[in-house]
Design an enzyme around this catalytic site. Structure first.
Site, PDB file in Angstrom:
ATOM      1  N   ASN A  42      -0.384   0.224  -1.974  1.00 23.39           N
ATOM      2  CA  ASN A  42      -0.308  -0.232  -2.396  1.00 23.39           C
ATOM      3  C   ASN A  42       1.108  -2.050  -2.541  1.00 23.39           C
ATOM      4  O   ASN A  42       1.449  -1.820  -1.343  1.00 23.39           O
ATOM      5  CB  ASN A  42       1.223   0.144  -3.502  1.00 23.39           C
ATOM      6  CG  ASN A  42       2.090   0.722  -2.618  1.00 23.39           C
ATOM      7  OD1 ASN A  42       1.332   1.473  -1.623  1.00 23.39           O
ATOM      8  ND2 ASN A  42       2.941   1.019  -3.039  1.00 23.39           N
ATOM      9  N   GLU A  52       3.477  -4.734  -3.400  1.00 14.47           N
ATOM     10  CA  GLU A  52       4.918  -5.248  -4.536  1.00 14.47           C
ATOM     11  C   GLU A  52       4.756  -6.404  -4.691  1.00 14.47           C
ATOM     12  O   GLU A  52       4.595  -7.270  -3.480  1.00 14.47           O
ATOM     13  CB  GLU A  52       5.731  -4.434  -5.267  1.00 14.47           C
ATOM     14  CG  GLU A  52       5.317  -2.614  -4.969  1.00 14.47           C
ATOM     15  CD  GLU A  52       6.863  -1.887  -4.231  1.00 14.47           C
ATOM     16  OE1 GLU A  52       7.180  -2.021  -4.113  1.00 14.47           O
ATOM     17  OE2 GLU A  52       6.626  -0.598  -4.724  1.00 14.47           O
ATOM     18  N   CYS A  73      -1.368  -1.425  -7.469  1.00 14.78           N
ATOM     19  CA  CYS A  73      -1.571  -0.350  -7.411  1.00 14.78           C
ATOM     20  C   CYS A  73      -2.910   0.218  -5.828  1.00 14.78           C
ATOM     21  O   CYS A  73      -2.863  -0.369  -6.402  1.00 14.78           O
ATOM     22  CB  CYS A  73      -2.204   1.315  -7.803  1.00 14.78           C
ATOM     23  SG  CYS A  73      -1.131   1.351  -9.291  1.00 14.78           S
ATOM     24  N   GLU A 104      -4.769   2.028  -4.884  1.00  8.05           N
ATOM     25  CA  GLU A 104      -5.985   2.466  -5.421  1.00  8.05           C
ATOM     26  C   GLU A 104      -7.064   0.824  -6.456  1.00  8.05           C
ATOM     27  O   GLU A 104      -7.862   0.651  -6.269  1.00  8.05           O
ATOM     28  CB  GLU A 104      -6.188   2.933  -7.336  1.00  8.05           C
ATOM     29  CG  GLU A 104      -5.820   4.879  -6.117  1.00  8.05           C
ATOM     30  CD  GLU A 104      -4.368   4.619  -6.766  1.00  8.05           C
ATOM     31  OE1 GLU A 104      -3.565   3.902  -7.027  1.00  8.05           O
ATOM     32  OE2 GLU A 104      -4.305   6.034  -6.847  1.00  8.05           O
ATOM     33  N   CYS A 124      -2.345   6.118 -11.679  1.00 16.10           N
ATOM     34  CA  CYS A 124      -2.381   5.291 -13.454  1.00 16.10           C
ATOM     35  C   CYS A 124      -3.194   5.185 -14.072  1.00 16.10           C
ATOM     36  O   CYS A 124      -4.770   5.377 -13.569  1.00 16.10           O
ATOM     37  CB  CYS A 124      -0.992   4.261 -13.095  1.00 16.10           C
ATOM     38  SG  CYS A 124      -2.355   2.900 -12.806  1.00 16.10           S
ATOM     39  N   CYS A 151      -5.509   2.449 -12.416  1.00 17.98           N
ATOM     40  CA  CYS A 151      -6.266   2.402 -11.768  1.00 17.98           C
ATOM     41  C   CYS A 151      -7.276   3.085 -12.029  1.00 17.98           C
ATOM     42  O   CYS A 151      -8.569   2.874 -11.925  1.00 17.98           O
ATOM     43  CB  CYS A 151      -5.383   3.463 -10.634  1.00 17.98           C
ATOM     44  SG  CYS A 151      -4.661   1.916  -9.901  1.00 17.98           S
TER      45      CYS A 151
HETATM   46  N1  THU Z   1       1.077   3.370  -7.347  1.00 20.68           N
HETATM   47  C1  THU Z   1       0.054   3.266  -6.895  1.00 20.68           C
HETATM   48  O1  THU Z   1      -0.572   2.728  -5.365  1.00 20.68           O
HETATM   49  N2  THU Z   1      -1.229   3.763  -6.972  1.00 20.68           N
HETATM   50  C2  THU Z   1      -1.010   4.635  -8.004  1.00 20.68           C
HETATM   51  O2  THU Z   1      -1.691   5.604  -8.861  1.00 20.68           O
HETATM   52  C3  THU Z   1       0.219   4.740  -8.623  1.00 20.68           C
HETATM   53  C4  THU Z   1       1.810   4.255  -8.243  1.00 20.68           C
HETATM   54  C5  THU Z   1       2.375   2.152  -6.431  1.00 20.68           C
HETATM   55  C6  THU Z   1       2.738   0.864  -7.302  1.00 20.68           C
HETATM   56  C7  THU Z   1       4.228   1.290  -7.025  1.00 20.68           C
HETATM   57  O3  THU Z   1       4.290  -0.089  -6.028  1.00 20.68           O
HETATM   58  C8  THU Z   1       4.286   2.815  -6.729  1.00 20.68           C
HETATM   59  O4  THU Z   1       3.625   3.082  -6.965  1.00 20.68           O
HETATM   60  C9  THU Z   1       5.595   2.728  -7.336  1.00 20.68           C
HETATM   61  O5  THU Z   1       5.321   3.228  -8.577  1.00 20.68           O
END
Ligand code: THU
Length: 161
Positions: free
Chosen positions: A62, A64, A73, A75, A112, A115
């Site tokens: 991930n 940010e 994310c 994925e 999520c 994704c």
């Molecule tokens: N996140 C993912 O990378 N994958 C997911 O399926 C759910 C959430 C990340 C997004 C964000 O950077 C952190 O997790 C918190 O939500």
């Protein structure tokens, strides 16, 4: 009116050691991918590894951003990288894991909706199911034989015609 039910199927492994060698190795690649996470805001690292038909392994995590919606994310970082660079080499399986120092993660982290929708489209595009391994480093692994298990009401482009 009729009530309808949809059942979804996935396999629940109590530990990574119950998996076959390829799946176990891919889960461990997802753990390695955690190192690339840029998550200073959530402090929640997510790692993803893709196994391609050629045997190539892709890593993603991930990413940010201080402008929060600009992040992505793990994925989707993995899938969009695959789409841009390796789409002639089908994805056989995807492993996802997560880590935070803030609390123990005792269950696999499930992807999520955004994704899942992207996974569904690439699965359809490549014409082969993508196995999904959701790996909790302190517990179970959930394995699904394709995206439909997690997104039974997926939206496909043929609905636009
Ligand atoms: N996140 C993912 O990378 N994958 C997911 O399926 C759910 C959430 C990340 C997004 C964000 O950077 C952190 O997790 C918190 O939500």
């Amino acid at each position: 009116m009729t009530n309808k039910e949809i059942k979804i199927a996935f396999e629940d492994y109590t530990s990574i050691d119950e998996l076959n060698n390829d799946d176990k190795a891919l889960c461990l690649e997802a753990v390695k991918a955690l190192d690339g996470s840029h998550s200073p805001y959530s402090k929640f690292r997510v790692g993803c590894a893709l196994r391609l038909q050629s045997g190539k392994i892709l890593h993603a995590s991930n990413q940010e951003n201080v402008a929060y919606p600009s992040g992505l994310c793990a994925e989707r970082v993995a899938l969009f990288h695959w789409g841009a660079n390796h789409s002639d080499d089908p994805i056989l399986s995807m492993a996802v894991t997560a880590h935070t120092d803030n609390f123990p993660l005792l269950k696999p982290v499930t992807s999520c909706g955004g994704c899942l929708q992207v996974m569904a489209e690439f699965e359809q595009k490549q014409g082969k199911p993508i196995e999904v391994l959701l790996y909790c480093q302190k517990g179970e692994v959930w394995k699904a034989k394709g995206i439909q298990s997690f997104l039974p009401f997926m939206f496909f482009e043929n609905r636009l015609q």
